[in-house]
Design a protein around this motif. Sequence first.
Motif, PDB file in Angstrom:
ATOM      1  N   MET A   1       0.859  -1.201   0.000  1.00  0.00           N
ATOM      2  CA  MET A   1       0.000   0.000   0.000  1.00  0.00           C
ATOM      3  C   MET A   1       0.885   1.237   0.000  1.00  0.00           C
ATOM      4  N   ASN A   2       0.632   2.161  -0.933  1.00  0.00           N
ATOM      5  CA  ASN A   2       1.495   3.329  -0.917  1.00  0.00           C
ATOM      6  C   ASN A   2       0.990   4.379   0.073  1.00  0.00           C
ATOM      7  N   ALA A   3       1.910   5.283   0.417  1.00  0.00           N
ATOM      8  CA  ALA A   3       1.603   6.262   1.463  1.00  0.00           C
ATOM      9  C   ALA A   3       0.426   7.135   1.076  1.00  0.00           C
ATOM     10  N   ASN A   4       0.268   7.363  -0.237  1.00  0.00           N
ATOM     11  CA  ASN A   4      -0.826   8.203  -0.692  1.00  0.00           C
ATOM     12  C   ASN A   4      -2.183   7.560  -0.382  1.00  0.00           C
ATOM     13  N   LEU A   5      -2.296   6.256  -0.639  1.00  0.00           N
ATOM     14  CA  LEU A   5      -3.556   5.573  -0.314  1.00  0.00           C
ATOM     15  C   LEU A   5      -3.805   5.573   1.189  1.00  0.00           C
ATOM     16  N   LYS A   6      -2.750   5.335   1.942  1.00  0.00           N
ATOM     17  CA  LYS A   6      -2.904   5.356   3.408  1.00  0.00           C
ATOM     18  C   LYS A   6      -3.413   6.722   3.862  1.00  0.00           C
ATOM     19  N   ALA A   7      -2.846   7.774   3.280  1.00  0.00           N
ATOM     20  CA  ALA A   7      -3.253   9.130   3.662  1.00  0.00           C
ATOM     21  C   ALA A   7      -4.694   9.403   3.241  1.00  0.00           C
ATOM     22  N   GLN A   8      -5.102   8.855   2.089  1.00  0.00           N
ATOM     23  CA  GLN A   8      -6.499   9.058   1.643  1.00  0.00           C
ATOM     24  C   GLN A   8      -7.483   8.416   2.623  1.00  0.00           C
ATOM     25  N   ALA A   9      -7.176   7.181   3.031  1.00  0.00           N
ATOM     26  CA  ALA A   9      -8.046   6.502   4.003  1.00  0.00           C
ATOM     27  C   ALA A   9      -8.078   7.287   5.314  1.00  0.00           C
ATOM     28  N   ALA A  10      -6.912   7.753   5.732  1.00  0.00           N
ATOM     29  CA  ALA A  10      -6.823   8.495   6.998  1.00  0.00           C
ATOM     30  C   ALA A  10      -7.604   9.796   6.917  1.00  0.00           C
ATOM     31  N   ALA A  11      -7.478  10.502   5.794  1.00  0.00           N
ATOM     32  CA  ALA A  11      -8.174  11.783   5.648  1.00  0.00           C
ATOM     33  C   ALA A  11      -9.688  11.580   5.707  1.00  0.00           C
ATOM     34  N   ALA A  12     -10.169  10.509   5.069  1.00  0.00           N
ATOM     35  CA  ALA A  12     -11.617  10.242   5.082  1.00  0.00           C
ATOM     36  C   ALA A  12     -12.084   9.958   6.508  1.00  0.00           C
ATOM     37  N   ALA A  13     -11.311   9.192   7.237  1.00  0.00           N
ATOM     38  CA  ALA A  13     -11.697   8.874   8.623  1.00  0.00           C
ATOM     39  C   ALA A  13     -11.685  10.120   9.498  1.00  0.00           C
ATOM     40  N   LEU A  14     -10.727  10.988   9.254  1.00  0.00           N
ATOM     41  CA  LEU A  14     -10.614  12.192  10.091  1.00  0.00           C
ATOM     42  C   LEU A  14     -11.803  13.137   9.908  1.00  0.00           C
ATOM     43  N   GLU A  15     -12.540  12.959   8.804  1.00  0.00           N
ATOM     44  CA  GLU A  15     -13.759  13.758   8.623  1.00  0.00           C
ATOM     45  C   GLU A  15     -14.750  13.505   9.762  1.00  0.00           C
ATOM     46  N   GLU A  16     -14.634  12.344  10.389  1.00  0.00           N
ATOM     47  CA  GLU A  16     -15.554  12.002  11.492  1.00  0.00           C
ATOM     48  C   GLU A  16     -15.156  12.660  12.813  1.00  0.00           C
ATOM     49  N   VAL A  17     -13.963  13.211  12.843  1.00  0.00           N
ATOM     50  CA  VAL A  17     -13.465  13.755  14.118  1.00  0.00           C
ATOM     51  C   VAL A  17     -13.981  15.175  14.309  1.00  0.00           C
ATOM     52  N   GLU A  18     -14.590  15.379  15.466  1.00  0.00           N
ATOM     53  CA  GLU A  18     -15.110  16.712  15.781  1.00  0.00           C
ATOM     54  C   GLU A  18     -14.264  17.339  16.872  1.00  0.00           C
TER      55      GLU A  18
END
Length: 231
Positions: A1-18
């Motif tokens: 898995m490249n770092a870019n995909l990891k960052a994409q998954a992480a960014a999507a999850a962080l949308e849930e953080v308030e």
Amino acid sequence: MNANLKAQAAAAALEEVESGMRLGIGSGSTANEMIRLLAKKVASGFDVIGVPCSTRSEALCLELGVPLTTLDKMPELDLTIDGADEYDPALNLIKGGGAALLREKTVAVASARMIVIADDSKRVATLGQFPLPIEVNQFGLASTRIAIQKHFASRRVSGDLILRGGENDPVITDNGNYILDAHLGTIPDPAELAKGLNDIPGVVEHGLFIGIAKRAYIAGENGVAVVEPKA
Ligand code: 5RP
């Protein structure tokens, strides 16, 4: 898995953080991407506090300025975001490839929700191709190994139990324990296998996360998919 995909998954999850949330902060290369993105949010004024799942995650958070506390000071958390080594359609997981499974499970269970960040190479129909990490006490290793093998036989699975790092230089976890990696190949009923594994004296925790993850953000060639457990 490249770092870019990891960052994409992480960014999507962080949308849930308030703002104001108490976060469980996972461990591993995908979690590291999440920590880097979280640090940027914190630098721009986002107010969160985190409990890291490993000393490595702790060090990265401290380096990047992510505010931290401990599970003892903050024993109930809102959300944990963490990687996984494998996930199945029910969102059962194998974790512990980074030897942090005890803290990862403790933090996840202390959280109202756990979400997984990964790429689609971690998806499997049946768990078990990735060796199942089992954290064991150093004392009585040989006996614990036999007891685990008996447990496996009673659940009709089998495979080598390999001491991570080798007999001469075993990996020591953040908690001072060893890791035995169970090369089972397939785990047809992970919930059944998990039952009783923690009852073996010497077993501290295992890397099967059954029914803990409530959602996953899975990055692939066509973007990030939201995956929820199928019964
Ligand atoms: C560490 C873990 C990690 O979450 C898992 O190994 C996935 O790591 P990566 O994001 O580097 O693929 O369970 O104990």
